[in-house]
Design a protein around this motif. Structure first.
Motif, PDB file in Angstrom:
ATOM      1  N   ILE A 173       0.815  -1.215   0.000  1.00 12.22           N
ATOM      2  CA  ILE A 173       0.000   0.000   0.000  1.00 12.22           C
ATOM      3  C   ILE A 173       0.848   1.263   0.000  1.00 12.22           C
ATOM      4  O   ILE A 173       0.422   2.317  -0.458  1.00 12.22           O
ATOM      5  CB  ILE A 173      -0.978  -0.027   1.198  1.00 12.22           C
ATOM      6  CG1 ILE A 173      -2.116   0.983   1.014  1.00 12.22           C
ATOM      7  CG2 ILE A 173      -0.239   0.192   2.514  1.00 12.22           C
ATOM      8  CD1 ILE A 173      -3.102   0.590  -0.039  1.00 12.22           C
ATOM      9  N   THR A 174       2.086   1.155   0.510  1.00 13.88           N
ATOM     10  CA  THR A 174       3.005   2.291   0.533  1.00 13.88           C
ATOM     11  C   THR A 174       4.391   1.771   0.887  1.00 13.88           C
ATOM     12  O   THR A 174       4.557   0.597   1.234  1.00 13.88           O
ATOM     13  CB  THR A 174       2.564   3.360   1.555  1.00 13.88           C
ATOM     14  OG1 THR A 174       3.372   4.529   1.407  1.00 13.88           O
ATOM     15  CG2 THR A 174       2.683   2.852   2.986  1.00 13.88           C
ATOM     16  N   ASP A 175       5.392   2.633   0.799  1.00 18.24           N
ATOM     17  CA  ASP A 175       6.709   2.343   1.349  1.00 18.24           C
ATOM     18  C   ASP A 175       6.712   2.910   2.767  1.00 18.24           C
ATOM     19  O   ASP A 175       6.683   4.131   2.946  1.00 18.24           O
ATOM     20  CB  ASP A 175       7.804   2.994   0.501  1.00 18.24           C
ATOM     21  CG  ASP A 175       9.204   2.646   0.973  1.00 18.24           C
ATOM     22  OD1 ASP A 175       9.382   2.435   2.194  1.00 18.24           O
ATOM     23  OD2 ASP A 175      10.128   2.605   0.141  1.00 18.24           O
ATOM     24  N   PRO A 176       6.751   2.057   3.804  1.00 23.31           N
ATOM     25  CA  PRO A 176       6.571   2.570   5.168  1.00 23.31           C
ATOM     26  C   PRO A 176       7.654   3.535   5.625  1.00 23.31           C
ATOM     27  O   PRO A 176       7.405   4.357   6.517  1.00 23.31           O
ATOM     28  CB  PRO A 176       6.578   1.286   6.022  1.00 23.31           C
ATOM     29  CG  PRO A 176       7.259   0.255   5.183  1.00 23.31           C
ATOM     30  CD  PRO A 176       6.921   0.596   3.767  1.00 23.31           C
ATOM     31  N   VAL A 177       8.842   3.476   5.033  1.00 20.92           N
ATOM     32  CA  VAL A 177       9.916   4.391   5.425  1.00 20.92           C
ATOM     33  C   VAL A 177       9.651   5.806   4.923  1.00 20.92           C
ATOM     34  O   VAL A 177      10.071   6.789   5.534  1.00 20.92           O
ATOM     35  CB  VAL A 177      11.278   3.874   4.917  1.00 20.92           C
ATOM     36  CG1 VAL A 177      12.384   4.900   5.119  1.00 20.92           C
ATOM     37  CG2 VAL A 177      11.638   2.569   5.623  1.00 20.92           C
ATOM     38  N   TYR A 178       8.921   5.927   3.802  1.00 23.85           N
ATOM     39  CA  TYR A 178       8.712   7.241   3.183  1.00 23.85           C
ATOM     40  C   TYR A 178       7.235   7.635   3.097  1.00 23.85           C
ATOM     41  O   TYR A 178       6.874   8.543   2.355  1.00 23.85           O
ATOM     42  CB  TYR A 178       9.332   7.257   1.785  1.00 23.85           C
ATOM     43  CG  TYR A 178      10.842   7.178   1.814  1.00 23.85           C
ATOM     44  CD1 TYR A 178      11.601   8.246   2.277  1.00 23.85           C
ATOM     45  CD2 TYR A 178      11.505   6.026   1.398  1.00 23.85           C
ATOM     46  CE1 TYR A 178      12.984   8.183   2.305  1.00 23.85           C
ATOM     47  CE2 TYR A 178      12.897   5.953   1.420  1.00 23.85           C
ATOM     48  CZ  TYR A 178      13.627   7.032   1.878  1.00 23.85           C
ATOM     49  OH  TYR A 178      14.995   6.969   1.919  1.00 23.85           O
ATOM     50  N   ASP A 179       6.398   6.989   3.860  1.00 21.02           N
ATOM     51  CA  ASP A 179       4.976   7.314   3.847  1.00 21.02           C
ATOM     52  C   ASP A 179       4.782   8.778   4.242  1.00 21.02           C
ATOM     53  O   ASP A 179       5.455   9.283   5.148  1.00 21.02           O
ATOM     54  CB  ASP A 179       4.236   6.400   4.823  1.00 21.02           C
ATOM     55  CG  ASP A 179       2.767   6.252   4.490  1.00 21.02           C
ATOM     56  OD1 ASP A 179       2.390   6.519   3.338  1.00 21.02           O
ATOM     57  OD2 ASP A 179       1.988   5.871   5.384  1.00 21.02           O
ATOM     58  N   ALA A 180       3.863   9.460   3.551  1.00 20.10           N
ATOM     59  CA  ALA A 180       3.647  10.895   3.805  1.00 20.10           C
ATOM     60  C   ALA A 180       2.159  11.220   3.727  1.00 20.10           C
ATOM     61  O   ALA A 180       1.709  11.965   2.855  1.00 20.10           O
ATOM     62  CB  ALA A 180       4.434  11.734   2.798  1.00 20.10           C
TER      63      ALA A 180
END
Length: 723
Positions: free
Chosen positions: A177-184
């Motif tokens: 669903i997203t990249d958890p390190v770069y979620d914004a």
């Protein structure tokens, strides 16, 4: 070349109209009433962009082969999978009287231009004359971007196959669903956890291959709204740059429209009335694609399918007839081995044009009125940011999102019901505030606590995270927003380059003579896809090979199906695999090996060409649709390589930012707008590519809005008089 100055008599007008053109030939239309305003808009766009408008309506209706010949037949056949002529006819029937009057006036203006202005050169090259413009054609042209922005039903069918394929990774890993390190996220701005990737060590995997890299289209958009308390001007700021097809003429047409009851400026889609993205006297708005579910796919059988026969006229050939099917669930997107994949899409089941929503935005006197206009927006779902003269900004996802329990990752059985839509007040939103810094870039927009998934896979969050990095904790200026739109740093490719350098050290190949020149450039590269960069091309090719290699190993014979439907989720998967180091996603779980061997494969394929500056390696010619037929003299400028798919400045061979706009809300003559080529579709006009130089330099040009600014910028005036 079309007449743009002097006086002309135009049957169909009620009162005289002035079309004032500035130094970029952008028309500022001043009329005594709304009918004449939209009639004149149709006349101006018909004068400047008639071939583009005709080509788009033929594309939507599946009628290209009538003028181009057999080479366009497959595109026509694909276009009529959706019964678009019936859809727009129903849209027209359902449209309110006031909106129908606007579209009819616009259509009449196009036809007046067709009669009185010279036909564009493309009609002479193809030896045909355009048929009169109908109001339904404007609705059809409006559907062209709709088809660009929906979650494709073919991708739903591919995801379903991947969810059922033996030995494949879990579907939630493949479509993170997203990249958890770069979620914004912005609604709320609190990062929600993402489960770690699964262990695949027990599953059968494919052989290692290093295929030629491929890329998903770089479609997307950036938008940003800044409340007055965060702005250096003391007013709200709003910026928008949609990413669409790169071509000439460009996707958008810039103009301002003014009558006693109407005053708006920004961009229209040639062939449609009003301002689609821009501002009026009081409110500005921008949009990015929501990247959410737009339709539900069902598996029916031939026994319940009703045939629909379509006839295609093919230039210099016999007619061709093709049978399509409909079921109670919707139109058939595919028919395979007796299974009919039927699509329930609100645009077909309950046709409603998005144009009335934009007309309401054009007329909105307050932010509250603009927000109410979004309540009836049919879609495709868009992230809207809004800003008004009081310094307040707001955000809302708007459009019909089916509440599909599988969120477009599976095909439903024929016994499953038709699903309702998520209520507007349950879609992600941020309430009006003077303190907001609101941005989206097709990423997951919701944060912790939001209960619905909404999408199989949002666009990666890297552009949104870059916006957050550039603006966090600062008072924001017009200059900062303009610079932001030209920022070329790619977070994922920077991280991939650094990981590859570290992998080479750990594998003890950093001094390998074959690798050393490329590793040296990656070491010196700052992650920016600037024209002068010598490391960008290496990072670009490394990323392409590494992503597709992991795809092939993890999904085997389904790899092509996965890469076509991933929408860059496979890049998120690669970076997560490199960080989380789960077992089994590469032989021996040796991810250093994946990177080093991917770099070797890129070098083997492209060699020292990757050492040249990015500006030369990735230069892009702005192509005309007829260039493939030999009419390359109609092409536009050659853009140096600058930006790629994952930085804010998106530019590839086929896609780019389609306009850039920054508005100082209430001080409308500040800020500005630029499009990639020019306002005119006529090569001899002097305004075919005149904006390309500013585009390449990253400069905006003010779009005059006040009467005094328009008069100061005026270079020619066409007075249109009624008969």
């Amino acid at each position: 070349v079309s007449q743009t100055s002097g006086a002309i008599t135009v049957p169909g007008l009620i009162s005289p109209v002035q079309v004032i053109r500035d130094d970029r030939d952008i028309p500022h239309i001043v009329a005594a009433n709304d009918h004449d305003l939209f009639f004149a808009q149709g006349y101006a766009e018909g004068s400047d962009r008639l071939f583009q408008m005709d080509l788009i309506r033929r594309f939507i209706y599946g009628q290209l082969a009538e003028v181009i010949g057999p080479g366009a037949l497959s595109a026509d056949e694909q276009a009529r999978v959706v019964p678009m002529a019936a859809v727009v006819a129903e849209q027209w029937k359902r449209m309110g009287q006031a909106d129908r009057a606007v579209v009819q006036a616009y259509s009449d203006g196009v036809n007046a231009a067709m009669r009185q202005q010279p036909l564009p050169v493309e009609f002479h090259l193809l030896l045909y004359h355009p048929t009169p413009w109908q109001p339904q054609d404007s609705l059809a042209v409006g559907m062209s971007t709709v088809l660009d922005l929906i979650d494709r039903w073919d991708d739903v069918i591919r995801r379903d196959a991947l969810s059922r394929g033996p030995g494949l990774p879990p579907i939630e890993d493949l479509y993170s669903i997203t990249d958890p390190v770069y979620d914004a996220p912005i609604a709320p701005p609190i990062i929600a956890p993402v489960p770690p990737l699964h262990d695949l060590s027990r599953g059968p995997r494919a052989a290692i291959v290093f295929p030629r890299g491929n890329d998903a289209p770089a479609t997307g958009s950036n938008e940003l709204a800044v409340g007055a308390s965060r702005s250096q001007t003391g007013r709200a700021l709003l910026a928008n740059d949609p990413h669409l097809r790169l071509g000439i003429p460009g996707v958008w047409y810039a103009l301002s429209l003014q009558s006693p009851g109407f005053h708006a400026a920004g961009t229209s889609l040639p062939g449609t009335p009003g301002i689609i993205l821009g501002h009026n006297d009081n409110v500005a708005w921008g949009a990015t694609n929501g990247s959410v579910v737009t339709e539900v796919v069902y598996s029916d059988t031939h026994t319940v399918a009703q045939p629909r026969v379509e006839t295609f006229h093919v230039r210099l050939n016999r007619d061709v007839r093709v049978t399509y099917y409909n079921t109670s669930h919707g139109f058939a997107a595919q028919v395979q081995h007796g299974v009919v994949y039927a699509v329930d899409w609100n645009a077909v089941r309950m046709p409603s044009s998005p144009l009335p929503t934009f007309m309401q935005l054009d007329r909105a006197a307050t932010l509250a009125q603009a927000r109410r206009a979004l309540e009836v927006f049919p879609g495709p779902p868009q992230n809207f940011v809004l800003a008004d003269r009081t310094g307040v900004v707001a955000y809302h996802l708007a459009g019909l999102v089916p509440k599909d329990p599988s969120w477009a990752m599976r095909v439903h059985e024929s016994t499953d019901p038709l699903y309702p839509f998520v209520p507007y007040d349950r879609l992600p939103a941020v309430a009006p505030s003077r303190d907001g810094v609101l941005f989206t870039a097709n990423n997951r927009m919701y944060g912790l606590g939001y209960p619905l998934r909404l999408s199989a896979s949002f666009a990666p969050p890297y552009r949104a995270k870059r916006i957050e990095q550039l603006l966090n904790g600062r008072q924001i200026s017009l200059t900062a927003l303009t610079k932001l739109q030209s920022d070329t740093l790619s977070i994922p490719e920077r991280d991939l380059a650094r990981a590859t350098i570290d992998a080479a050290v750990r594998k003890r190949v950093a001094n390998d003579a074959d690798l050393q020149p490329y590793l040296r450039e990656l070491q010196q590269w700052d992650g920016r896809f600037d024209p002068a960069s010598h490391g960008a091309a290496i990072a670009w090719e490394l990323r392409r090979v590494a992503v597709t290699s992991l795809d092939n190993y993890a999904t085997g014979r389904y790899a092509g199906m996965y890469s076509k439907s991933a929408g860059n989720a496979d890049l998120v998967l690669l970076l997560r695999v490199l960080r989380e180091r789960p077992r089994g996603w590469w032989p021996g779980s040796d991810y250093d090996d994946l990177l080093v061997r991917s770099l070797r494969a890129a070098i083997s394929r492209h060699g020292t060409s990757m050492l040249q500056p990015w500006g030369a390696y990735a230069q892009a010619t702005v192509k005309h649709p007829l260039s493939a037929m030999g009419a390359s003299f109609l092409n536009g400028a050659v853009f140096p390589g600058e930006g790629d798919s994952f930085g804010l400045h998106v530019q590839t061979a086929d896609h780019s930012q389609s306009f850039r706009a920054v508005w100082d809300v209430g001080n409308w003559d500040a800020g500005g707008l630029v499009i990639p080529s020019g306002e005119s579709g006529e090569p001899r006009s002097g305004h075919y590519t005149d904006q390309s130089a500013n585009w390449i330099r990253g400069q905006l040009h003010p779009l005059p809005f006040s009467d005094s600014a328009i008069q100061a910028a005026a270079r020619s005036t066409l007075t249109m008089r009624p008969r």
